[in-house]
Design a protein around this motif. Structure first.
Motif, PDB file in Angstrom:
ATOM      1  N   ILE A 131       7.162  34.440  63.372  1.00 17.20           N
ATOM      2  CA  ILE A 131       6.745  33.054  63.579  1.00 17.20           C
ATOM      3  C   ILE A 131       7.825  32.255  64.297  1.00 17.20           C
ATOM      4  O   ILE A 131       7.545  31.492  65.230  1.00 17.20           O
ATOM      5  CB  ILE A 131       6.405  32.388  62.225  1.00 17.20           C
ATOM      6  CG1 ILE A 131       5.100  32.959  61.667  1.00 17.20           C
ATOM      7  CG2 ILE A 131       6.282  30.864  62.374  1.00 17.20           C
ATOM      8  CD1 ILE A 131       4.770  32.478  60.270  1.00 17.20           C
ATOM      9  N   THR A 132       9.059  32.434  63.879  1.00 15.55           N
ATOM     10  CA  THR A 132      10.133  31.555  64.356  1.00 15.55           C
ATOM     11  C   THR A 132      10.864  32.072  65.585  1.00 15.55           C
ATOM     12  O   THR A 132      11.571  31.295  66.246  1.00 15.55           O
ATOM     13  CB  THR A 132      11.169  31.335  63.237  1.00 15.55           C
ATOM     14  OG1 THR A 132      11.713  32.608  62.826  1.00 15.55           O
ATOM     15  CG2 THR A 132      10.530  30.649  62.041  1.00 15.55           C
ATOM     16  N   ARG A 133      10.694  33.341  65.938  1.00 18.79           N
ATOM     17  CA  ARG A 133      11.491  33.885  67.033  1.00 18.79           C
ATOM     18  C   ARG A 133      10.669  34.679  68.037  1.00 18.79           C
ATOM     19  O   ARG A 133      11.214  35.449  68.820  1.00 18.79           O
ATOM     20  CB  ARG A 133      12.612  34.757  66.468  1.00 18.79           C
ATOM     21  CG  ARG A 133      13.717  33.917  65.819  1.00 18.79           C
ATOM     22  CD  ARG A 133      14.606  34.759  64.936  1.00 18.79           C
ATOM     23  NE  ARG A 133      15.760  34.002  64.479  1.00 18.79           N
ATOM     24  CZ  ARG A 133      15.745  33.140  63.466  1.00 18.79           C
ATOM     25  NH1 ARG A 133      14.605  32.919  62.813  1.00 18.79           N
ATOM     26  NH2 ARG A 133      16.849  32.498  63.107  1.00 18.79           N
TER      27      ARG A 133
ATOM     28  N   VAL B  61      17.545  30.819  54.956  1.00 18.18           N
ATOM     29  CA  VAL B  61      17.411  31.110  56.385  1.00 18.18           C
ATOM     30  C   VAL B  61      16.722  29.947  57.089  1.00 18.18           C
ATOM     31  O   VAL B  61      17.116  29.540  58.193  1.00 18.18           O
ATOM     32  CB  VAL B  61      16.637  32.427  56.602  1.00 18.18           C
ATOM     33  CG1 VAL B  61      16.411  32.675  58.086  1.00 18.18           C
ATOM     34  CG2 VAL B  61      17.392  33.602  55.990  1.00 18.18           C
ATOM     35  N   TRP B  62      15.691  29.374  56.439  1.00 17.48           N
ATOM     36  CA  TRP B  62      14.989  28.226  57.033  1.00 17.48           C
ATOM     37  C   TRP B  62      15.931  27.030  57.185  1.00 17.48           C
ATOM     38  O   TRP B  62      15.919  26.348  58.217  1.00 17.48           O
ATOM     39  CB  TRP B  62      13.790  27.856  56.169  1.00 17.48           C
ATOM     40  CG  TRP B  62      13.096  26.614  56.639  1.00 17.48           C
ATOM     41  CD1 TRP B  62      12.217  26.489  57.675  1.00 17.48           C
ATOM     42  CD2 TRP B  62      13.246  25.289  56.089  1.00 17.48           C
ATOM     43  NE1 TRP B  62      11.809  25.183  57.809  1.00 17.48           N
ATOM     44  CE2 TRP B  62      12.421  24.423  56.856  1.00 17.48           C
ATOM     45  CE3 TRP B  62      13.981  24.764  55.029  1.00 17.48           C
ATOM     46  CZ2 TRP B  62      12.326  23.064  56.577  1.00 17.48           C
ATOM     47  CZ3 TRP B  62      13.888  23.403  54.757  1.00 17.48           C
ATOM     48  CH2 TRP B  62      13.072  22.569  55.519  1.00 17.48           C
TER      49      TRP B  62
ATOM     50  N   LYS C   6      20.174  24.284  62.863  1.00 20.37           N
ATOM     51  CA  LYS C   6      20.453  24.710  64.232  1.00 20.37           C
ATOM     52  C   LYS C   6      19.467  24.055  65.208  1.00 20.37           C
ATOM     53  O   LYS C   6      19.840  23.608  66.303  1.00 20.37           O
ATOM     54  CB  LYS C   6      20.368  26.232  64.327  1.00 20.37           C
ATOM     55  CG  LYS C   6      20.729  26.825  65.689  1.00 20.37           C
ATOM     56  CD  LYS C   6      20.824  28.343  65.554  1.00 20.37           C
ATOM     57  CE  LYS C   6      21.165  28.989  66.892  1.00 20.37           C
ATOM     58  NZ  LYS C   6      20.020  29.021  67.808  1.00 20.37           N
ATOM     59  N   GLY C   7      18.183  23.988  64.804  1.00 17.26           N
ATOM     60  CA  GLY C   7      17.173  23.386  65.661  1.00 17.26           C
ATOM     61  C   GLY C   7      17.418  21.911  65.894  1.00 17.26           C
ATOM     62  O   GLY C   7      17.293  21.409  67.024  1.00 17.26           O
TER      63      GLY C   7
ATOM     64  N   LYS D  63       9.968  21.177  67.485  1.00 21.52           N
ATOM     65  CA  LYS D  63       9.556  22.586  67.443  1.00 21.52           C
ATOM     66  C   LYS D  63       9.654  23.126  66.023  1.00 21.52           C
ATOM     67  O   LYS D  63       8.736  23.789  65.533  1.00 21.52           O
ATOM     68  CB  LYS D  63      10.434  23.402  68.385  1.00 21.52           C
ATOM     69  CG  LYS D  63      10.255  24.909  68.247  1.00 21.52           C
ATOM     70  CD  LYS D  63      11.304  25.671  69.038  1.00 21.52           C
ATOM     71  CE  LYS D  63      11.248  27.161  68.730  1.00 21.52           C
ATOM     72  NZ  LYS D  63      12.331  27.912  69.414  1.00 21.52           N
ATOM     73  N   TRP D  64      10.767  22.825  65.349  1.00 17.97           N
ATOM     74  CA  TRP D  64      10.947  23.360  63.996  1.00 17.97           C
ATOM     75  C   TRP D  64      10.045  22.662  62.987  1.00 17.97           C
ATOM     76  O   TRP D  64       9.682  23.254  61.974  1.00 17.97           O
ATOM     77  CB  TRP D  64      12.420  23.290  63.584  1.00 17.97           C
ATOM     78  CG  TRP D  64      13.133  24.493  64.121  1.00 17.97           C
ATOM     79  CD1 TRP D  64      13.872  24.570  65.258  1.00 17.97           C
ATOM     80  CD2 TRP D  64      13.082  25.808  63.577  1.00 17.97           C
ATOM     81  NE1 TRP D  64      14.303  25.860  65.465  1.00 17.97           N
ATOM     82  CE2 TRP D  64      13.836  26.650  64.431  1.00 17.97           C
ATOM     83  CE3 TRP D  64      12.486  26.377  62.453  1.00 17.97           C
ATOM     84  CZ2 TRP D  64      14.005  27.999  64.203  1.00 17.97           C
ATOM     85  CZ3 TRP D  64      12.650  27.729  62.211  1.00 17.97           C
ATOM     86  CH2 TRP D  64      13.397  28.523  63.090  1.00 17.97           C
ATOM     87  N   GLY D  65       9.654  21.456  63.276  1.00 16.23           N
ATOM     88  CA  GLY D  65       8.665  20.817  62.428  1.00 16.23           C
ATOM     89  C   GLY D  65       7.329  21.535  62.494  1.00 16.23           C
ATOM     90  O   GLY D  65       6.670  21.755  61.472  1.00 16.23           O
ATOM     91  N   ILE D  66       6.933  21.932  63.711  1.00 18.15           N
ATOM     92  CA  ILE D  66       5.668  22.665  63.900  1.00 18.15           C
ATOM     93  C   ILE D  66       5.746  24.044  63.241  1.00 18.15           C
ATOM     94  O   ILE D  66       4.813  24.468  62.545  1.00 18.15           O
ATOM     95  CB  ILE D  66       5.351  22.797  65.405  1.00 18.15           C
ATOM     96  CG1 ILE D  66       5.086  21.415  66.010  1.00 18.15           C
ATOM     97  CG2 ILE D  66       4.161  23.728  65.618  1.00 18.15           C
ATOM     98  CD1 ILE D  66       4.944  21.418  67.524  1.00 18.15           C
ATOM     99  N   LEU D  67       6.876  24.749  63.461  1.00 16.67           N
ATOM    100  CA  LEU D  67       7.033  26.082  62.878  1.00 16.67           C
ATOM    101  C   LEU D  67       7.044  26.015  61.350  1.00 16.67           C
ATOM    102  O   LEU D  67       6.495  26.896  60.676  1.00 16.67           O
ATOM    103  CB  LEU D  67       8.320  26.735  63.385  1.00 16.67           C
ATOM    104  CG  LEU D  67       8.344  27.100  64.871  1.00 16.67           C
ATOM    105  CD1 LEU D  67       9.693  27.685  65.261  1.00 16.67           C
ATOM    106  CD2 LEU D  67       7.228  28.095  65.205  1.00 16.67           C
TER     107      LEU D  67
END
Length: 642
Positions: free
Chosen positions: A162-164, A201-202, A208-209, A217-221
């Motif tokens: 999902i994240t990468r 990890v999140w 980092k995001g 982007k990280w809000g959507i992920l």
């Protein structure tokens, strides 16, 4: 591309054979394991299975343990088909090979997705998969716990996709399925612990995001991850909702007497890992291994959480040459899990966690947290192996060995200091032996002569054997360390390739973990009998059990009375419950009110003029009490003697 594909095939093939080697008698030899918890479960589920076979429907109540309790806590025939119901029956005869394949493949895929080459991923996989805790719980019969541990890496696989990866829809599918199967495995404690890995990890990724300007982007992920988690959990509503409703009435929902909302803290902190005992992560027999040779702070144990000789040196080497800060996410959660595993031995932290962190007080046996430490260590070792080329100079110089040698020597010296400080006895053991001596001689256990005799017995009879076990273990560790130095020298000096060095380290670490793991898979624990079959328990029937079975009904032959099995460690043994309804049993989720009345510190059961509350037993329609010599209670008549 073809070369990489071939490496994956070879690596997975090697992982395929590992459980066949460790559990040869059951995977290939056609035998079954005599697993304590499976025997206890089968005995406790007898009335449910009997009802199911007789009436063709599910009972709502189990009558044969703890005076009665909801049946779905013990055994439920699931009504909704699921992935595991389609796949697992095919591999039942291969237990635990199938679960091991799921575990090792999941860990391998996760490490490959992280960017590690196959020969690194395979070593990380065996470090997580062959930590000695796994064969120990398999032999104990903790089937749901092991399957939950096997599925956990797949949740990380889904998270990574999902994240990468650009196509996060595949990640959503994998993550949802993995979460669903994880909760389906039926061990909330393991699922809860691995949420900490995902959380750490999140948090690292989110920080980092935001730092890089990708907050949207990280809000959507994050929203996608939440959707996947909800889908996965919702797929288990059939099982989770009744358990959630029941939890508040079980011992995990607290006690009315102590006015708590979770487990009793003393009960929850039983089986806390000793702080110094943590040396067993790299010296498995330092504290005697398993009971009865074990002499550490726990009351008993089936063995240590051994991670392998490679772990600490490679972790440090990887952190020293890290290419990003992501390893610190795994290091942080691994160290936190280690601290949590110390339980009552690190009260200032664990008291806070027990009282403040949601759901922390619902689980017991703090040493279980070490599964997170082992998972994190496996990932960090992969970073260490990946960093080895960073230590290699274009032209070999002895100075290029300086850092690896200093790290290995530092770890070895630390281990030696701990090893030489071991005492090979503990105060609890001295007190137990003193009590036995005092009882035999009818004197006070605190008598100085009694204490002296107890200490002499320990020093003369027990300590020499324990010293020998620890000494042999340290010598073994020293030999493996020298082999590690040799492999690193051959690689860093250019005498062998990186691939050969990685394969050599994989082979050596696999041999190490298989050899130690085999200590806890005794041949005597395998049988031709199926522990899930009632015939396995029928063979344990005594004439006493047959007498009770013949006389347990009322005069009309309809209603079954109950039995208090004092002869059989009543509140931690379900075997009597197989033969007749019992005021005892074996369950980690018994009714809280039963615990308060029968098993608490001032239990009403033992509140009577002769140490036994006959009125309470009459209230529970108790007809028989099984006991050894010494029970002399007026009003209780001898019905059977053997």
């Amino acid at each position: 591309m073809s070369s990489t594909r071939n490496q994956h095939i070879i690596a997975l093939a090697l992982l395929f054979f590992i459980p066949l080697i460790l559990f040869f008698p059951s995977t290939i030899g056609g035998k079954e394991m005599q697993r304590h918890d499976i025997t206890q479960w089968r005995a406790g589920a007898e009335s449910i299975i009997d009802y199911r076979e007789t009436f063709g429907e599910e009972p709502l109540w189990s009558k044969n343990m703890f005076g009665g309790m909801p049946s779905f806590v013990i055994s439920t025939a699931r009504q909704v088909p699921h992935l595991d119901t389609l796949i697992k029956p095919i591999f039942n005869k291969w237990y635990p090979a199938f679960e091991y394949w799921v575990l090792l493949a999941g860990m391998y895929v996760f490490l490959v997705l992280m960017g590690f080459r196959p020969w690194i991923a395979i070593t990380g996989s065996v470090i997580y998969g062959l930590t000695t805790y796994f064969p120990i719980i398999i032999m104990a019969g903790h089937t749901s716990k092991f399957f939950a541990l096997a599925l956990a890496p797949w949740m990380l696989v889904g998270y990574w996709l999902i994240t990468r990866r650009e196509n996060f829809w595949l990640g959503l599918l994998v993550f949802s399925a993995a979460v669903s199967l994880e909760f389906r495995a039926g061990h909330p404690q393991i699922s809860y612990y691995f949420l900490y890995v995902l959380l750490f990890v999140w948090l690292f990724d989110l920080y980092k995001g935001i730092k890089e300007g990708d907050a949207k982007k990280w809000g959507i992920l994050t929203l996608v991850l939440l959707v996947g988690g909800i889908i996965g959990v919702a797929g288990n509503a059939e099982k989770l909702l009744p358990l959630q409703e029941y939890a508040q009435y079980s011992i995990r929902g607290g006690s009315d007497i102590t006015e708590t909302t979770g487990l009793d803290q003393n009960y929850a902190f039983a089986w806390s890992q000793g702080i110094k005992e943590s040396i067993t992560l790299i010296l498995p027999n330092a504290f005697g291994g398993a009971s009865p040779d074990y002499w550490g702070p726990k009351s008993v144990t089936s063995g240590p959480h051994y991670l392998g000789f490679l772990v600490i040196p490679l972790m440090i080497l990887g952190l020293l040459r890290r290419k990003s800060n992501l390893p610190f996410a795994f290091l942080s959660v691994g160290i936190l899990a280690l601290f949590f595993s110390w339980g009552e031995n690190l009260l200032f932290l664990n008291n806070l966690a027990f009282n403040l962190i949601p759901f922390f007080d619902k689980f017991r046996a703090p040493e279980t947290w070490l599964v997170i430490t082992s998972f994190s260590a496996a990932v960090l070792v992969a970073y260490g192996l990946d960093a080895l080329p960073e230590y290699k100079a274009e032209k070999f110089q002895w100075s290029s060995l300086r850092t690896p040698l200093m790290v290995i020597a530092g770890v070895f010296t630390f281990s030696f200091v701990i090893y030489t400080s071991l005492e090979y006895s503990n105060p609890r053991e001295t007190t137990q032996i003193a009590n036995q001596i005092a009882a035999q001689n009818q004197v006070n256990p605190s008598n100085p002569q009694v204490r002296s005799q107890a200490n002499s017995f320990i020093q003369q009879r027990l300590v020499p054997q324990r010293e020998e076990l620890a000494r042999d273990e340290f010598i073994r560790y020293g030999i493996l360390t020298m082999l590690l130095i040799g492999i690193l020298y051959l690689y860093l000096s250019g005498k062998t390739s990186y691939t050969v060095a990685l394969l050599a380290l994989f082979a050596l670490q696999s041999y190490d973990l298989l050899q130690v793991g085999n200590r806890f898979v005794p041949e005597s624990s395998f049988t031709r009998l199926n522990p899930y079959d009632g015939a396995f328990l029928e063979r344990q029937a005594r004439p006493l059990d047959r007498y009770i079975q013949e006389n347990i009904y009322d005069e009309n032959g309809v209603y079954e009375h109950r039995v208090l099995p004092l002869l059989d460690n009543p509140f931690s043994n379900a075997v009597p419950s197989y033969f007749y309804p019992s005021i005892g049993g074996y369950s980690g989720a018994k009714l809280s009110i039963f615990q308060d009345v029968f098993m608490s510190e001032n239990a009403a059961l033992f509140d009577g003029p002769y140490g036994l509350n006959l009125d309470l037993l009459a209230l529970f329609n108790t007809k028989f009490i099984t006991y050894g010599p010494g029970l002399n209670v007026p009003g209780v008549q001898l019905a059977y003697s053997s």
